[in-house]
Each structure stands twice: as structure tokens, then as C-alpha cells.
Design a protein around this motif. Structure first.
Motif, PDB file in Angstrom:
ATOM      1  N   GLU A  16       0.830  -1.207   0.000  1.00  0.00           N
ATOM      2  CA  GLU A  16       0.000   0.000   0.000  1.00  0.00           C
ATOM      3  C   GLU A  16       0.864   1.256   0.000  1.00  0.00           C
ATOM      4  O   GLU A  16       0.502   2.256  -0.635  1.00  0.00           O
ATOM      5  CB  GLU A  16      -0.927  -0.013   1.212  1.00  0.00           C
ATOM      6  CG  GLU A  16      -2.073  -1.001   1.109  1.00  0.00           C
ATOM      7  CD  GLU A  16      -3.063  -0.645   0.010  1.00  0.00           C
ATOM      8  OE1 GLU A  16      -3.462   0.534  -0.071  1.00  0.00           O
ATOM      9  OE2 GLU A  16      -3.428  -1.551  -0.763  1.00  0.00           O
TER      10      GLU A  16
ATOM     11  N   ALA B  53     -10.950   2.784   1.856  1.00  0.00           N
ATOM     12  CA  ALA B  53     -10.640   1.554   2.586  1.00  0.00           C
ATOM     13  C   ALA B  53     -11.594   1.358   3.756  1.00  0.00           C
ATOM     14  O   ALA B  53     -12.059   0.244   4.016  1.00  0.00           O
ATOM     15  CB  ALA B  53      -9.196   1.595   3.084  1.00  0.00           C
TER      16      ALA B  53
ATOM     17  N   TYR C 256      -5.280  -2.860  10.382  1.00  0.00           N
ATOM     18  CA  TYR C 256      -5.868  -2.252   9.183  1.00  0.00           C
ATOM     19  C   TYR C 256      -5.601  -0.753   9.110  1.00  0.00           C
ATOM     20  O   TYR C 256      -5.472  -0.200   8.011  1.00  0.00           O
ATOM     21  CB  TYR C 256      -7.366  -2.558   9.127  1.00  0.00           C
ATOM     22  CG  TYR C 256      -7.633  -3.935   8.584  1.00  0.00           C
ATOM     23  CD1 TYR C 256      -7.946  -4.117   7.242  1.00  0.00           C
ATOM     24  CD2 TYR C 256      -7.531  -5.060   9.392  1.00  0.00           C
ATOM     25  CE1 TYR C 256      -8.158  -5.377   6.723  1.00  0.00           C
ATOM     26  CE2 TYR C 256      -7.751  -6.329   8.880  1.00  0.00           C
ATOM     27  CZ  TYR C 256      -8.062  -6.478   7.549  1.00  0.00           C
ATOM     28  OH  TYR C 256      -8.256  -7.725   7.034  1.00  0.00           O
TER      29      TYR C 256
ATOM     30  N   TYR D  58      -3.933   0.541   5.754  1.00  0.00           N
ATOM     31  CA  TYR D  58      -4.806   1.307   4.863  1.00  0.00           C
ATOM     32  C   TYR D  58      -4.914   2.787   5.202  1.00  0.00           C
ATOM     33  O   TYR D  58      -5.479   3.549   4.410  1.00  0.00           O
ATOM     34  CB  TYR D  58      -6.194   0.671   4.852  1.00  0.00           C
ATOM     35  CG  TYR D  58      -6.196  -0.700   4.235  1.00  0.00           C
ATOM     36  CD1 TYR D  58      -6.058  -0.869   2.862  1.00  0.00           C
ATOM     37  CD2 TYR D  58      -6.299  -1.845   5.027  1.00  0.00           C
ATOM     38  CE1 TYR D  58      -6.044  -2.126   2.286  1.00  0.00           C
ATOM     39  CE2 TYR D  58      -6.283  -3.112   4.457  1.00  0.00           C
ATOM     40  CZ  TYR D  58      -6.155  -3.240   3.094  1.00  0.00           C
ATOM     41  OH  TYR D  58      -6.135  -4.500   2.529  1.00  0.00           O
TER      42      TYR D  58
END
Length: 239
Positions: free
Chosen positions: A155, A205, A220, A224
Motif C-alpha cells: 500500500e 478503505a 488495518y 490502509y
């Protein structure tokens, strides 16, 4: 049915944006908030629906074609909006907008993410199309199909590539630029979609994987939220 649904969302958002510009032009902050919210809502809602079409045959050609097509449509219909908290950091860093206005835009993006999630859950509960059957019972779809460290790096890398491309194509004719960006996003989705989902947009996201943030917030948020934001700061620092 899914295509008609996404087309309806885009038409409705277009009407709302046009009405906002006409009626609230004198109220700059409210106008900015609503325009950013409507635009981000369109992207989040359509992407939620696109995720359900990822298994439509032939795979992955159908999903990639739809990704490219709708990315072009978003680029053509949402001019002037960022729809990405990372993208909002650039004018804040360069002094193009105030911190207060930047914070307002980011707040609008996350509000839109929550609204889009709730709206799509309502639509899916009606089960108007085959992909909607059982969509609400999936819970956390676990988009990270690799280790947390690798997902973070992916990412981060995708955010750097995307944000760098945005900076480099600013001088390109808008009618060509939107296709270049759509092609890049499609390539990134093809390269890393099966590993992390290739989101590189914190608001999107959260809209796509809200249940995962509830279950494993730290993991997460690092992958993200922190990774794409860090990628943006790296680009701003270098350039």
C-alpha cells in the motif's frame, strides 16, 4: 442491475453537486464540505458495488474493464474534488488551502465513506441482483491475503506510485490525463488487488472494509491509513 445502480448513483450525485454549487455558492465552507462529501460518496458506493462483481466471468477481465471504465467516469464527473485524504494533504502542505479547510475536506470524505457503506448495505438487503445475495453476511472479507508487513509495503508503494503520477501528469491535457490515471489504477488493482485490494485511499478503505477495522483496528489502520499517508508525505518531502 448493478450497472444501472451505479449509473443512478452517478446521475444523482451529479445533480446534487450542481444544486450545491448553485444554491450554496455564498457559503464557502458548507459548499466545499458537501461537494467533497457527494463526490467521495459516489466513489465509495460504486466501488462497494464493483467489489461484488469481482467474481463475474470472465475473471479478471470483467472486473478490470469495469474498474477502468468507472475510474474514467469518476474522473470526468468529479472534477475539482479530491475524494482521498492523502490527496488533500498536498495543498495543505504547500499552503494552497488552510489546515481548517483541509480538515473539513477530510471529515467530509470519511462521512461520505460511512454514508456510502450504510446506503449500499440497504441496497444489498433488497437483493435486487444476484451478486447482492448474501453480501451482508460476509462480515470482514479480509482483503489482506499476505503478511501485515508485506501489505503495508504494498500500500505504501502503490500510494507513492499513484501520487507521483498525479504530480507528473498535471500538465497533460485533462481529457488524456483521466485515461492515464484510470489505466494506472487498473494496473495497480491487477498487480496487488489479490493481496491487499490495492486501495491506497484511507476513506475508501474504511468504506469497503469497515468490519475489518472494527475487528483488527491496529493492523488495518497501519496498512490502509498510515501506509498511504506515509507514501504521500514521502512524495511531498522529495518533490
Amino acid at each position: 442491475t448493478s450497472l444501472l445502480l451505479m449509473a443512478g448513483i452517478m446521475v444523482t450525485v451529479g445533480l446534487c453537486r450542481r444544486l450545491t454549487r448553485r444554491r450554496l455558492r455564498a457559503h464557502q465552507r458548507l459548499c466545499t464540505f458537501l461537494l467533497e462529501m457527494f463526490s467521495t460518496f459516489q466513489i465509495c458506493a460504486c466501488t462497494n458495488e464493483l467489489c461484488l462483481l469481482g467474481n463475474v466471468e470472465p475473471k479478471p477481465h470483467t472486473a478490470l474493464t469495469l474498474t477502468y471504465g468507472f475510474t474514467v467516469l469518476h474522473g470526468l464527473t468529479l472534477t475539482g474534488s479530491t475524494c482521498n485524504p492523502c490527496g488533500t494533504l498536498q495543498p495543505m502542505w504547500g499552503g494552497g488551502i488552510s489546515v481548517k479547510m483541509g480538515g473539513l475536506k477530510i471529515a467530509a470524505q470519511f462521512v461520505a465513506a460511512v454514508l456510502a457503506r450504510g446506503f449500499m448495505h440497504f441496497i444489498w438487503s433488497l437483493e435486487m441482483a444476484e451478486p447482492h445475495f448474501g453480501a451482508l453476511s460476509q462480515g470482514c472479507s479480509n482483503p489482506m491475503q499476505t503478511t501485515e508487513t508485506q501489505a503495508f509495503c504494498i500500500e505504501l508503494l502503490f500510494s507513492v506510485v499513484f501520487q507521483l503520477t498525479i504530480l507528473r501528469v498535471e500538465s497533460v491535457n485533462p481529457k488524456y490525463r483521466v485515461h492515464l490515471i484510470a489505466l494506472l489504477i487498473t494496473m495497480l488493482v491487477y498487480a496487488g488487488g489479490n493481496l491487499t485490494g490495492a486501495v491506497f485511499n484511507p476513506a475508501l478503505a474504511f468504506s469497503l472494509h469497515a468490519n475489518c477495522f472494527y475487528d483488527k483496528f491496529l493492523s488495518y489502520s497501519l496498512v490502509y491509513w498510515i501506509a498511504p499517508s506515509l507514501g504521500k508525505f514521502l512524495i511531498l518531502y522529495v518533490f
